[in-house]
Design an enzyme around this catalytic site. Structure first.
Site: not given
Length: 224
Positions: A93, A95, A120
């Site tokens: 995860h 930002h 891709y």
């Protein structure tokens, strides 16, 4: 691979992501599911660029902290994705700037946040879902993830960032990077009427690479 090696891998990939500006400050988190059902998770308020292998949080299969520092507050998010995607062994995860920017645009389809721009992107990230905004750490995001029923390995959280699962840590990292680069391409080409992959071209990729896309015939087609 031994647990000590896996700890080192988390730190190595975390440092690489941080040094390339893909998740600033103490943002972002990584988890990895172990053979015994437990996890290794990056600590809360820790920079991915300065992780200590010995201080990674070790959770048991029930999610209880066994050793290491307090884990990221995004545990409900990771747990929901592991529960809904049996093949997931690692989750990243971030930002990352362009992926976050993409979530703020009004035209984004929550079922296919990005059009089929490159092979891709589809081969590594697949189709990407967009979820509404949730406060960081809000347990409600777990219900939203479960609502996707495991169809997506890559998910964007509105005004927050991407969450990507893979069958290995390397696969999850590569898919996250591909998602960020594709978001960047989208922003560069927005309103320029670019030529995306056609449904036939997407179908060819699905057939030849055995891709599991949630709804490959649904994807945006601006190639006409």
């Amino acid at each position: 691979m031994s647990e000590s090696r896996l700890r080192e891998e988390i730190c190595r990939y975390g440092r690489s992501l941080f040094e390339r500006g893909l998740t600033p400050g103490s943002s972002g988190n990584i988890s990895l599911r172990l053979d015994d059902g437990g996890w290794l998770v990056t600590p809360t308020n820790a920079s991915l660029g300065f992780l200590d292998p010995a201080r990674l949080a070790r959770l048991d299969a029930a999610g209880t902290l066994v050793s290491g520092d307090k884990p990221t507050k995004e545990i409900p998010l990771h747990n929901a994705l592991y529960e809904s995607r049996a093949s997931a062994r690692a989750i990243v995860h971030l930002h990352s700037t362009h992926a976050v920017a993409l979530t703020m645009l009004p035209e984004i389809d929550p079922r296919a946040a990005l059009p089929p721009m490159t092979p891709y992107y589809l081969m590594r990230a697949g189709q990407t879902a967009l979820l509404p905004y949730y406060r960081p750490g809000d347990p409600a995001v777990a219900d939203a993830i479960r609502g996707l029923a495991g169809r997506y390995s890559s998910v964007l959280l509105a005004n927050h960032g991407p969450v990507v699962a893979g069958d290995s840590l390397e696969a999850a990292v590569f898919a996250t990077e591909e998602l960020e680069e594709t978001a960047k391409l989208y922003l560069l080409l927005r309103n320029l009427n670019p030529r995306y992959l056609s449904p036939a071209q997407v179908g060819d990729l699905v057939k030849n690479f055995d891709l599991d896309l949630p709804d490959h015939e649904h994807g945006h087609d601006h190639s006409e």
